[in-house]
Design a protein around this motif. Structure first.
Motif, PDB file in Angstrom:
ATOM      1  N   TYR A   1     -23.482  13.710 -39.716  1.00 25.32           N
ATOM      2  CA  TYR A   1     -22.324  13.081 -40.369  1.00 25.32           C
ATOM      3  C   TYR A   1     -21.076  13.954 -40.199  1.00 25.32           C
ATOM      4  CZ  TYR A   1     -25.926  10.355 -42.919  1.00 25.32           C
ATOM      5  OH  TYR A   1     -26.978   9.569 -43.269  1.00 25.32           O
ATOM      6  N   ALA A   2     -21.272  15.237 -40.424  1.00 22.07           N
ATOM      7  CA  ALA A   2     -20.130  16.150 -40.366  1.00 22.07           C
ATOM      8  C   ALA A   2     -19.545  16.199 -38.946  1.00 22.07           C
ATOM      9  CB  ALA A   2     -20.554  17.555 -40.816  1.00 22.07           C
ATOM     10  N   GLU A   3     -20.439  16.146 -37.966  1.00 26.07           N
ATOM     11  CA  GLU A   3     -19.946  16.175 -36.577  1.00 26.07           C
ATOM     12  C   GLU A   3     -19.223  14.900 -36.197  1.00 26.07           C
ATOM     13  OE1 GLU A   3     -22.300  17.536 -33.214  1.00 26.07           O
ATOM     14  OE2 GLU A   3     -23.723  18.386 -34.659  1.00 26.07           O
ATOM     15  N   MET A   4     -19.717  13.791 -36.692  1.00 24.13           N
ATOM     16  CA  MET A   4     -19.146  12.496 -36.301  1.00 24.13           C
ATOM     17  C   MET A   4     -17.794  12.230 -36.951  1.00 24.13           C
ATOM     18  SD  MET A   4     -22.265   9.716 -36.443  1.00 24.13           S
ATOM     19  CE  MET A   4     -22.275   9.720 -38.243  1.00 24.13           C
TER      20      MET A   4
ATOM     21  N   HIS B   1     -14.564  12.042 -35.401  1.00 24.62           N
ATOM     22  CA  HIS B   1     -14.495  10.985 -34.386  1.00 24.62           C
ATOM     23  C   HIS B   1     -14.388   9.599 -35.017  1.00 24.62           C
ATOM     24  CE1 HIS B   1     -15.374  13.812 -31.134  1.00 24.62           C
ATOM     25  NE2 HIS B   1     -16.147  14.419 -32.037  1.00 24.62           N
ATOM     26  N   SER B   2     -14.151   9.587 -36.330  1.00 28.08           N
ATOM     27  CA  SER B   2     -13.987   8.309 -37.045  1.00 28.08           C
ATOM     28  C   SER B   2     -15.243   7.446 -36.960  1.00 28.08           C
ATOM     29  CB  SER B   2     -12.758   7.544 -36.524  1.00 28.08           C
ATOM     30  OG  SER B   2     -11.595   8.292 -36.768  1.00 28.08           O
ATOM     31  N   LEU B   3     -16.378   8.131 -37.034  1.00 24.33           N
ATOM     32  CA  LEU B   3     -17.671   7.433 -37.074  1.00 24.33           C
ATOM     33  C   LEU B   3     -18.343   7.765 -38.399  1.00 24.33           C
ATOM     34  CD1 LEU B   3     -18.840   8.308 -33.442  1.00 24.33           C
ATOM     35  CD2 LEU B   3     -18.068   6.062 -34.266  1.00 24.33           C
ATOM     36  N   TYR B   4     -19.029   6.779 -38.945  1.00 20.30           N
ATOM     37  CA  TYR B   4     -19.531   6.947 -40.296  1.00 20.30           C
ATOM     38  C   TYR B   4     -20.839   6.168 -40.426  1.00 20.30           C
ATOM     39  CZ  TYR B   4     -18.899   7.923 -45.230  1.00 20.30           C
ATOM     40  OH  TYR B   4     -19.051   8.413 -46.506  1.00 20.30           O
TER      41      TYR B   4
ATOM     42  N   SER C   1      -1.319   1.655 -43.498  1.00 20.34           N
ATOM     43  CA  SER C   1      -1.487   2.963 -42.862  1.00 20.34           C
ATOM     44  C   SER C   1      -2.548   2.925 -41.763  1.00 20.34           C
ATOM     45  CB  SER C   1      -1.828   4.007 -43.922  1.00 20.34           C
ATOM     46  OG  SER C   1      -2.911   3.549 -44.701  1.00 20.34           O
ATOM     47  N   ALA C   2      -3.044   1.745 -41.434  1.00 17.00           N
ATOM     48  CA  ALA C   2      -4.004   1.659 -40.325  1.00 17.00           C
ATOM     49  C   ALA C   2      -3.359   2.206 -39.053  1.00 17.00           C
ATOM     50  CB  ALA C   2      -4.429   0.207 -40.116  1.00 17.00           C
ATOM     51  N   LYS C   3      -4.153   2.937 -38.279  1.00 18.87           N
ATOM     52  CA  LYS C   3      -3.636   3.563 -37.063  1.00 18.87           C
ATOM     53  C   LYS C   3      -4.281   2.952 -35.832  1.00 18.87           C
ATOM     54  CE  LYS C   3      -2.904   8.118 -39.060  1.00 18.87           C
ATOM     55  NZ  LYS C   3      -3.471   9.475 -39.206  1.00 18.87           N
ATOM     56  N   PRO C   4      -3.551   2.952 -34.743  1.00 17.89           N
ATOM     57  CA  PRO C   4      -4.215   2.648 -33.476  1.00 17.89           C
ATOM     58  C   PRO C   4      -5.217   3.766 -33.184  1.00 17.89           C
ATOM     59  CG  PRO C   4      -1.900   3.280 -33.100  1.00 17.89           C
ATOM     60  CD  PRO C   4      -2.126   3.288 -34.579  1.00 17.89           C
ATOM     61  N   TRP C   5      -6.325   3.413 -32.596  1.00 12.41           N
ATOM     62  CA  TRP C   5      -7.337   4.447 -32.347  1.00 12.41           C
ATOM     63  C   TRP C   5      -8.259   3.975 -31.239  1.00 12.41           C
ATOM     64  CZ3 TRP C   5      -7.078   9.175 -34.250  1.00 12.41           C
ATOM     65  CH2 TRP C   5      -8.192  10.043 -34.134  1.00 12.41           C
ATOM     66  N   LYS C   6      -8.779   4.942 -30.501  1.00 12.63           N
ATOM     67  CA  LYS C   6      -9.742   4.633 -29.462  1.00 12.63           C
ATOM     68  C   LYS C   6     -11.042   5.380 -29.734  1.00 12.63           C
ATOM     69  CE  LYS C   6     -10.342   6.756 -25.573  1.00 12.63           C
ATOM     70  NZ  LYS C   6     -10.422   7.279 -24.181  1.00 12.63           N
ATOM     71  N   TRP C   7     -12.166   4.724 -29.502  1.00 13.79           N
ATOM     72  CA  TRP C   7     -13.452   5.395 -29.547  1.00 13.79           C
ATOM     73  C   TRP C   7     -14.013   5.443 -28.134  1.00 13.79           C
ATOM     74  CZ3 TRP C   7     -11.489   2.488 -33.383  1.00 13.79           C
ATOM     75  CH2 TRP C   7     -11.588   2.964 -34.690  1.00 13.79           C
ATOM     76  N   ASP C   8     -14.293   6.654 -27.649  1.00 10.44           N
ATOM     77  CA  ASP C   8     -15.010   6.783 -26.363  1.00 10.44           C
ATOM     78  C   ASP C   8     -16.419   6.259 -26.561  1.00 10.44           C
ATOM     79  OD1 ASP C   8     -13.078   8.073 -24.868  1.00 10.44           O
ATOM     80  OD2 ASP C   8     -13.704  10.059 -25.616  1.00 10.44           O
ATOM     81  N   TYR C   9     -16.797   5.362 -25.707  1.00  7.98           N
ATOM     82  CA  TYR C   9     -18.142   4.840 -25.879  1.00  7.98           C
ATOM     83  C   TYR C   9     -19.186   5.932 -25.702  1.00  7.98           C
ATOM     84  CZ  TYR C   9     -22.410   2.201 -25.360  1.00  7.98           C
ATOM     85  OH  TYR C   9     -23.680   1.728 -25.527  1.00  7.98           O
ATOM     86  N   ASP C  10     -19.011   6.767 -24.684  1.00  9.13           N
ATOM     87  CA  ASP C  10     -20.051   7.753 -24.374  1.00  9.13           C
ATOM     88  C   ASP C  10     -20.304   8.686 -25.541  1.00  9.13           C
ATOM     89  OD1 ASP C  10     -20.439   6.630 -21.925  1.00  9.13           O
ATOM     90  OD2 ASP C  10     -19.165   8.058 -20.853  1.00  9.13           O
ATOM     91  N   SER C  11     -19.237   9.102 -26.147  1.00 12.87           N
ATOM     92  CA  SER C  11     -19.425  10.052 -27.231  1.00 12.87           C
ATOM     93  C   SER C  11     -20.010   9.352 -28.465  1.00 12.87           C
ATOM     94  CB  SER C  11     -18.094  10.771 -27.481  1.00 12.87           C
ATOM     95  OG  SER C  11     -17.640  10.592 -28.774  1.00 12.87           O
ATOM     96  N   ALA C  12     -19.530   8.147 -28.742  1.00 11.12           N
ATOM     97  CA  ALA C  12     -20.100   7.413 -29.885  1.00 11.12           C
ATOM     98  C   ALA C  12     -21.585   7.131 -29.649  1.00 11.12           C
ATOM     99  CB  ALA C  12     -19.337   6.109 -30.100  1.00 11.12           C
TER     100      ALA C  12
ATOM    101  N   ILE D   1     -20.376   3.122 -38.345  1.00 17.23           N
ATOM    102  CA  ILE D   1     -19.120   2.414 -38.632  1.00 17.23           C
ATOM    103  C   ILE D   1     -17.989   3.056 -37.843  1.00 17.23           C
ATOM    104  CG2 ILE D   1     -17.466   1.817 -40.439  1.00 17.23           C
ATOM    105  CD1 ILE D   1     -19.775   2.155 -42.463  1.00 17.23           C
ATOM    106  N   LEU D   2     -17.166   2.217 -37.216  1.00 18.16           N
ATOM    107  CA  LEU D   2     -15.933   2.694 -36.585  1.00 18.16           C
ATOM    108  C   LEU D   2     -14.841   2.587 -37.647  1.00 18.16           C
ATOM    109  CD1 LEU D   2     -16.252   0.687 -33.210  1.00 18.16           C
ATOM    110  CD2 LEU D   2     -17.075   3.000 -33.690  1.00 18.16           C
ATOM    111  N   GLU D   3     -14.612   3.691 -38.328  1.00 18.52           N
ATOM    112  CA  GLU D   3     -13.674   3.648 -39.445  1.00 18.52           C
ATOM    113  C   GLU D   3     -12.287   4.062 -38.991  1.00 18.52           C
ATOM    114  OE1 GLU D   3     -14.444   4.864 -43.898  1.00 18.52           O
ATOM    115  OE2 GLU D   3     -13.579   6.556 -42.807  1.00 18.52           O
ATOM    116  N   ASN D   4     -11.316   3.243 -39.323  1.00 18.60           N
ATOM    117  CA  ASN D   4      -9.942   3.559 -38.931  1.00 18.60           C
ATOM    118  C   ASN D   4      -9.514   4.877 -39.577  1.00 18.60           C
ATOM    119  OD1 ASN D   4      -6.943   3.550 -38.949  1.00 18.60           O
ATOM    120  ND2 ASN D   4      -7.269   1.589 -37.910  1.00 18.60           N
ATOM    121  N   PRO D   5      -9.044   5.823 -38.799  1.00 21.14           N
ATOM    122  CA  PRO D   5      -8.682   7.125 -39.382  1.00 21.14           C
ATOM    123  C   PRO D   5      -7.518   7.023 -40.362  1.00 21.14           C
ATOM    124  CG  PRO D   5      -8.020   6.997 -37.068  1.00 21.14           C
ATOM    125  CD  PRO D   5      -8.852   5.785 -37.339  1.00 21.14           C
ATOM    126  N   GLY D   6      -6.776   5.927 -40.309  1.00 22.41           N
ATOM    127  CA  GLY D   6      -5.703   5.748 -41.297  1.00 22.41           C
ATOM    128  C   GLY D   6      -6.190   5.117 -42.587  1.00 22.41           C
TER     129      GLY D   6
END
Lengths: 350, 350, 350, 350
Positions: free
Chosen positions: B17-20, B23-26, C43-54, C76-81
């Motif tokens: 969890y801490a690593e993710m 990366h905005s993953l939860y 406060s939602a932000k534009p954001w990209k998730w790299d598939y490989d890392s996720a 969950i892909l949580e918006n950082p904003g």
């Protein structure tokens, strides 16, 4: 789009036609120009009925046949261009109904939908699914498709109203159903005025409430003269008349903001004294009733003098101009509702 | 549906969890039971606002800040379970607005839609796209999405009303737009009462007529107390009260027979003296105003004493029972309109 | 629209605020500029998730927790904003779900509606009310509001897909319901492909027919990649790309020609190699997945490099420009369906 | 509901009738039982046309008159119960159209809407608003209300199809408009197959996209045999046949999930060899074409032997039973769409 055959094959074609006929085959090219016309071309005619004269015949009929025996004692206003059709326009029916004191027009229901527009008398009732409406002059009352209805006159004067139905349309689609109730009157299921109170004020019983008793798609069936006339006069006081329509208000079904019934649209209009409407034509053949005032109507190239309670039919696409000799109030109904659903309605304003 | 992790992997999971996190993953499984609950579980609370006490604060605010400076001088009724949200339910806003004699709340428009329900004073106006409505106690007045509106008080007494808006919903969808008109008042474009006359009587200006001036989907914005109270009292005289609702009428948009605005539903109800409603719950969190009478409301397990002009909020899915100590008339609004469009509305009747 | 109080009453106002607070009253004028903004301002932000890392994190989670234990093993892909919200836009949820060979995600149903967009693996199934869909890369599969669904992987490779749900919207309206089936899998009620065959070809079982088994308002739940890609490529071959969208096709519900689900709209688009889209903004915050190709996306003033399977969120009203470095195919989903129903959707094209 | 007058007033009534007649007044009670019948009672008859024999006549017509001269070279299938009406049911028209190699049926448009169902030949085209469809046997092609259309045959074999139109309905509402384009062919505006690709796969061009070129309410006009047959056979493989219908799929308008055109519904059905349908009647008079197989149809009390390409009409409310001697595939069209909009459709299943 018409076809003028002018060739050596005429004889052979005639022979072919004769051979095919027993096989229920027929050459389109001989009739195409009649079937698909550049503009509407039915033989329906503009026509006016003098109320006084029609009323005399109706009262004579009243002496000769009872409402019960006739089931409905009505004189059909048949378009003289559509003889034998029992139609006032190609798609609509109109008639004048008389109920004498003490009579009942027995309870039945049918797929044609009907409007009643009161012309004379006060205090007879129409009952719809057991809820009575006390009818007053120029009230609009609906008896929608397949709802039980009976009429009765407990007053001491004759009652006359206009019946407007979509009978020709129901016959066109070959979808007529009808049945009579065993009793001549439907058991009373609600107090007079109940539906108008529940559904007539931009409100309805909360969904899921036990008070929500009328069909969801057709909750209202009474549009009193007192209400519509006040609204129309207010409009006339507030606005400049529309050049083609004067001041005009359509009646609505509050369930969906659409026409009063699936096939029929109705409206009222007021033309100030001296107002002459600009020419307009529309595909919805329209039946008009004069509520108040005097006017001269020009339909295509025919002129008609109109006074209170006179009835006028303007067929599809015939140009109408109205010249109000005094302040004029009209009621009108047409098949615009059906035409719009089927993608057929058009109008043109000069 | 909750999850109790109880295994040897806890430490490794926490590390993951801490690593993710950057990366905005939860991990869904840690919160699934909060996100998708078996029944509604917001922290919104049932709550009552005493009108008298709220009014005192509002008048004090009236001494300290002008309507013009405040743009709108309003006390937000904020749900104590939703602090900092400016919301009375998860999706709705409520506030009490004060306009003092001579004041104007300047003209603006915005995507949130609003209703006004008058609590005190008579004669101030709301103007919608330049048409004034003279506001009287317990009138319902709408200022729909993106229509210009200003308020003014030309009388010599303070005017107070409830504002009901869908601000939280507009923010939820991140779709707020607003602008101010340069002038503080919109030019007058119609006579007061014009829209109600044209669109409020099961009629509308004939389509294509120059008199058809309001937006087709939102023609009506005034529902006078005088009219709705008469309809409600008639209903009460004619019908047995619904066990869960008493006598209840919803306000409708005559353009389509639907809710008054796309996101908001409103209704009034009357409970006879001594009537105790059977328990009901629904997903539309509802704000009530007491118009007349006294009652005891039980929401889930909390009791509230209600008297005229008091305000009560009942959150989603909390069971409501009402006991009318005298004849009780309530106004209520909720997000049922939005929930139905989105397939979310439910109710349960015991 | 903001307010700068700068007067002698500040102290008295603060005192008033403090007194009111325990009564759940709050001054609108202090927050009006936050509640009703001139344009969207979450406060939602534009954001990209790299598939490989996720994907790496997801597979690590696969080692640490089972699908059954997690109920759904999803990151969950949580918006950082929007920290702590479990949301990718203000109204939508997104997650990456992993099912390992032999696993089953047990059968449940809930009011949030879901779409699945397959990213990796082939042959796992989603069953909706007992009808299985075999999932292939880039297939779109729906599990509508309150329909039973389970997932299973009978293949020998991991299966990963994007989950798109309206969880934040259901929570906003406080209308979450959910339940689990006793069995982990729903009994099989139809052959795979049955619904697509019956409802997916501009046809439906004749009304009244016993073959008409799916809900009337939501008959179709599978939109195969093979079909949509062919349609999109044909469009690209036939038409000039739209300057703002490229070639773009929306997925439709064949029952009504509307959006795939009541709250969610989805589409695919193709940008030819070298195509740079003109700037566009819209109020529907949108989640994109790269299906094929490489691109540079500019959202407001931020740039993102995109390659296959990467995920990008563009919040409401933030200007998007796309520059396709090779032929680019995107899938996207948003809350446009809900916004249109509620009268909130807007777009602007430069 | 019929009336048997049997009283002393007969003579006086006759006198009254005679007097009223010139005033276009007519007694309802004399015709009520014809106008409002307990069940549908048109004089339309069930009838079968042998394809081979009709084809012979059509080819003979081909020798005698050109497509251009005829405008449309069509043999009308006229119901023998409705002579002179050019109608196959009370509301619908049917004809067999022939286009010879090298011919063009010139471009026109009209308010009647049309479907074409190909019976013979392959490779001729119908162009709708300039987009060509290459027609193959048993394809369904629409030319909706007021859309330009022309037909041409660039192949070296005759091309024959069934035309199904709502001409009688347009005439009934007196709303026929038509015009010819100056050129015999419309300029080509799109590639063949373009609309089917864009709108035929549960997708449509994203709203606001420049690729969204067809009318929003009528985007699709080609339903290829190849597609509908595959869907129908899949259905037959997956389901038990409905006892009244066999396996039946309706064609839909993907814009709204409704009927293919505002007045016309179309469907296909498959009956396994040996299957005998249970009796059913419906108010929509229906025209059937045999696509494959042999059957015996019983309509009311008449029997018909059917083989490939034969045409059968079943009028409103006449009971239909089908006995499939081999696997039977039928195409059918009716006025159900119009009847449902107008509140008239009914069916009864024994």
């Amino acid at each position: 789009m018409s076809l003028h055959l002018n060739n050596d094959n005429t004889a052979q074609l005639q022979e072919l036609y004769a051979e095919m006929r027993p096989h229920s085959l027929y050459p389109l090219w001989e009739v195409l120009s009649m079937l698909v016309t550049p503009t509407p071309r039915s033989s329906a005619k503009p026509w006016k009925w003098d109320y006084d004269s029609a009323r005399d015949y109706l009262l004579r009929a009243g002496d000769l046949i009872s409402a019960e025996k006739a089931e409905r004692r009505v004189l059909i206003l048949e378009n003289p261009g559509l003889p034998g059709s029992s139609s006032i326009t190609t798609s609509l029916y109109a008639g004048l109904q008389l109920i004498l004191p003490g009579e009942v027009a027995p309870c039945h229901r049918h797929t044609p939908c009907a409007l009643r527009f009161v012309l004379e008398g006060e205090g007879a009732y129409t009952a719809v699914d057991g809820e009575k409406v006390i009818m007053r002059p120029f009230d609009l009352v609906l008896t929608p498709n397949w709802q039980w209805h009976d009429h009765g006159n407990d007053t001491d004067a004759p009652m006359i109203w206009l019946d407007g139905l979509d009978i020709p349309t129901v016959l066109h689609f070959d979808a007529s159903f009808a049945e009579r109730l065993e009793q001549s009157s439907h058991p009373e299921t609600a107090r007079p005025g109940d539906s108008l109170n529940r559904y007539g004020h931009n409100m309805r019983p909360m969904r899921g409430s036990s008070a929500d008793r009328r069909p969801a798609h057709q909750p209202l069936f009474h549009y009193p003269y007192k209400q519509w006339r006040a609204a129309l006069r207010e409009l006339a006081a507030a606005a400049v008349p529309d050049p083609h329509l004067g001041h005009a208000l359509e009646f609505l079904n509050p369930a969906d903001g659409g026409s009063i019934m699936p096939t029929v649209t109705a409206h009222v209009r007021l033309l100030p004294a001296g107002f002459a409407s600009a020419p307009r034509r529309a595909t919805d053949g329209t039946v008009f009733v004069v509520v108040e005032g005097r006017a001269r109507a020009t339909v295509a190239d025919q002129e008609f003098e109109l006074q209170a309670r006179d009835l006028l039919v303007v067929p599809s696409w015939q140009e109408l101009r109205l010249m109000a000799e005094s302040e004029l109030i009209l009621f009108g109904y047409s098949d615009r509702a059906a035409q719009e659903k089927l993608g057929l309605f058009r109008e043109a304003r000069a």
